[in-house]
Scaffold this motif. Structure first.
Motif, PDB file in Angstrom:
ATOM      1  N   ASP A   1      -3.448   2.451   8.484  1.00 37.73           N
ATOM      2  CA  ASP A   1      -4.504   3.327   7.985  1.00 37.73           C
ATOM      3  C   ASP A   1      -3.898   4.503   7.234  1.00 37.73           C
ATOM      4  OD1 ASP A   1      -7.549   4.162   8.284  1.00 37.73           O
ATOM      5  OD2 ASP A   1      -6.323   5.938   8.624  1.00 37.73           O
ATOM      6  N   ASN A   2      -4.421   4.742   6.043  1.00 34.26           N
ATOM      7  CA  ASN A   2      -3.871   5.762   5.149  1.00 34.26           C
ATOM      8  C   ASN A   2      -4.582   7.100   5.332  1.00 34.26           C
ATOM      9  OD1 ASN A   2      -1.806   6.189   3.369  1.00 34.26           O
ATOM     10  ND2 ASN A   2      -2.690   5.013   1.695  1.00 34.26           N
TER      11      ASN A   2
ATOM     12  N   SER B   1      -7.535   7.863   7.049  1.00 34.44           N
ATOM     13  CA  SER B   1      -8.965   7.787   6.751  1.00 34.44           C
ATOM     14  C   SER B   1      -9.685   9.026   7.250  1.00 34.44           C
ATOM     15  CB  SER B   1      -9.572   6.542   7.401  1.00 34.44           C
ATOM     16  OG  SER B   1      -9.093   5.361   6.802  1.00 34.44           O
TER      17      SER B   1
ATOM     18  N   SER C   1       1.984   2.841   1.233  1.00 33.58           N
ATOM     19  CA  SER C   1       1.471   2.567   2.576  1.00 33.58           C
ATOM     20  C   SER C   1       1.515   1.077   2.938  1.00 33.58           C
ATOM     21  CB  SER C   1       0.053   3.123   2.716  1.00 33.58           C
ATOM     22  OG  SER C   1      -0.466   2.872   4.005  1.00 33.58           O
TER      23      SER C   1
ATOM     24  N   TYR D   1      -8.335   2.247   4.248  1.00 32.77           N
ATOM     25  CA  TYR D   1      -8.625   3.657   3.981  1.00 32.77           C
ATOM     26  C   TYR D   1     -10.142   3.796   3.840  1.00 32.77           C
ATOM     27  CZ  TYR D   1      -8.978   8.215   1.775  1.00 32.77           C
ATOM     28  OH  TYR D   1      -9.339   9.507   1.481  1.00 32.77           O
TER      29      TYR D   1
ATOM     30  N   HIS E   1      -1.721   3.652  -2.642  1.00 35.48           N
ATOM     31  CA  HIS E   1      -2.038   2.229  -2.550  1.00 35.48           C
ATOM     32  C   HIS E   1      -0.818   1.332  -2.670  1.00 35.48           C
ATOM     33  CE1 HIS E   1      -1.893   3.461  -6.709  1.00 35.48           C
ATOM     34  NE2 HIS E   1      -1.760   2.221  -7.096  1.00 35.48           N
TER      35      HIS E   1
ATOM     36  N   LYS F   1     -11.680   2.084  -3.547  1.00 28.95           N
ATOM     37  CA  LYS F   1     -10.818   3.270  -3.511  1.00 28.95           C
ATOM     38  C   LYS F   1      -9.949   3.365  -4.760  1.00 28.95           C
ATOM     39  CE  LYS F   1     -12.614   3.650   0.528  1.00 28.95           C
ATOM     40  NZ  LYS F   1     -13.232   2.343   0.630  1.00 28.95           N
TER      41      LYS F   1
ATOM     42  N   ASN G   1      -1.115   6.875   9.244  1.00 28.19           N
ATOM     43  CA  ASN G   1      -0.230   7.735   8.465  1.00 28.19           C
ATOM     44  C   ASN G   1      -0.619   9.208   8.609  1.00 28.19           C
ATOM     45  OD1 ASN G   1       1.099   5.470   7.495  1.00 28.19           O
ATOM     46  ND2 ASN G   1      -0.122   5.366   5.627  1.00 28.19           N
TER      47      ASN G   1
ATOM     48  N   ARG H   1      -0.755  11.285   6.185  1.00 32.54           N
ATOM     49  CA  ARG H   1      -1.605  11.609   5.040  1.00 32.54           C
ATOM     50  C   ARG H   1      -1.777  10.351   4.214  1.00 32.54           C
ATOM     51  NH1 ARG H   1       1.071  11.819   0.262  1.00 32.54           N
ATOM     52  NH2 ARG H   1       3.355  12.054   0.297  1.00 32.54           N
ATOM     53  N   ASN H   2      -2.516  10.461   3.138  1.00 34.84           N
ATOM     54  CA  ASN H   2      -2.709   9.319   2.243  1.00 34.84           C
ATOM     55  C   ASN H   2      -1.466   9.156   1.361  1.00 34.84           C
ATOM     56  OD1 ASN H   2      -3.496   7.479   0.231  1.00 34.84           O
ATOM     57  ND2 ASN H   2      -5.628   8.130   0.336  1.00 34.84           N
TER      58      ASN H   2
END
Length: 341
Positions: free
Chosen positions: A42-43, A45, A77, A11, A74, A205, A68, A70-71
């Motif tokens: 990838d969350n 980014s 994902s 991310y 931690h 993050k 993804n 969206r996010n």
């Protein structure tokens, strides 16, 4: 021919993903007896991380990408990425180089010796000394409270053979505490120790909320002791209140005319017991929240697109072709060879 899957959550890691890919490809070239795949999840980014990964994937089909919508956090994902691996062994490694890829050869050799899990444990850390000390105290507390033997200073970095991954999936936990599940499974493991370096590029993050989230997740998943402490605290508080009230009554009877303490003890007592009640209400709320998450059973993540999953894992690219690969990565457009769900 066995396959090794490497899973890397990312991310906003535009300064790290390319260097990590190259280092892992170099390491895997020393193990030509295995095919391998490197999955980046990838969350969502907001920097150029996805564009860089797409250039890499266009030149190297062993690199697979999940982006993804969206996010998803931690925890969810990385777990989704784990479910997409196909290897006989799976290595989970962060994208920030704080989990050193140079430990991968030792992990593979330990797996070849017959260990189903190889756990990498922090011996020291380049982060602020107070933060590392607090983490150690947390791990010790969880170990004391837990009914299973946990692994202190282990964050999930390690190697897991396929049967371990299958067992993790069998828990069907929509918001899992991964390191707690590994401890719960209890298969033999090899421990490798490393000194965690400070982050060189980018920023962490993890904020206070994410650290609190995973900390409470460890407590609610591994122990019911806080709930029982609430019961004991209730009995203890009631006994204390009764004892103090009895002492006041006796003192008042003995010194009826001179005894006067005012309202201060009453106010202090009310605030003290109210704060205790709020603390344990909060703990109860954490457990109820965990139950609520389990009942919802949402997917770990929802994909926006995936790239190169149509290709089977293969041998690493020969290192003598490294310069041409970098040139291809720089020359190709960001969207080359991508596929969408």
């Amino acid at each position: 021919m066995k396959t090794i899957s490497i899973i890397t959550p990312a991310y906003n890691e535009e300064e790290n993903v390319e260097a990590l890919y190259l280092r892992i490809r170099e390491i895997m070239n020393g193990f030509r007896q295995y095919r391998y795949e490197h999955i980046f999840i990838d969350n969502a980014s907001t920097d150029s991380t996805v564009a860089i990964l797409k250039r890499i994937a266009a030149a190297d089909k062993n690199v697979k990408i999940i982006v993804n919508t969206r996010n998803f956090g931690h925890i969810r994902s990385p777990m989704h990425g784990l479910t997409q691996t196909r290897g006989d062994a799976v290595i989970g490694i962060a994208s920030d180089f704080q989990e050193p890829p140079d430990l991968i050869p030792e992990m593979i050799r330990a797996w070849e010796e017959g260990y189903p899990t190889v756990l990498c444990i922090k011996r020291s850390s380049g982060e602020h000394g107070l933060m590392f000390w607090l983490r150690k105290q947390y791990y010790r507390l969880v170990e004391r409270l837990s009914s299973v033997r946990t692994i202190q200073n282990y964050t999930g970095f390690g190697l897991y053979e396929r049967r371990v991954i299958d067992l993790v999936m069998s828990f069907q936990d929509p918001y899992p505490y991964f390191r707690g599940i590994i401890a719960e499974i209890g298969l033999p493991s090899k421990h490798l120790y490393f000194d965690q370096p400070a982050r060189k590029f980018g920023i962490t993050k993890n904020n206070w909320y994410t650290l609190y989230d995973i900390g409470m997740l460890g407590v609610t998943n591994l122990t019911k002791v806080p709930l029982r402490l609430a019961v004991f605290a209730g009995f203890g508080g009631a006994l204390l209140a009764f004892t103090v009230a009895l002492a006041y009554l006796i003192y008042k009877l003995l010194f009826w005319r001179s005894f006067s303490v005012g309202i201060a003890p009453v106010v202090i007592g009310i605030f003290f017991f109210s704060s205790i009640q709020l603390v344990f209400l909060g703990i109860l709320g954490e457990y109820i929240g965990a139950i609520h998450t389990q009942i919802l059973k949402r997917p770990y993540a929802i994909e926006n697109e995936r790239i190169n999953f149509e290709y089977a894992p293969d041998f690493p690219l020969p290192m003598e072709g490294g310069a041409q690969v970098i040139q291809q990565m720089a020359a190709r457009p960001a969207g080359a060879q991508e596929g969408a769900l």
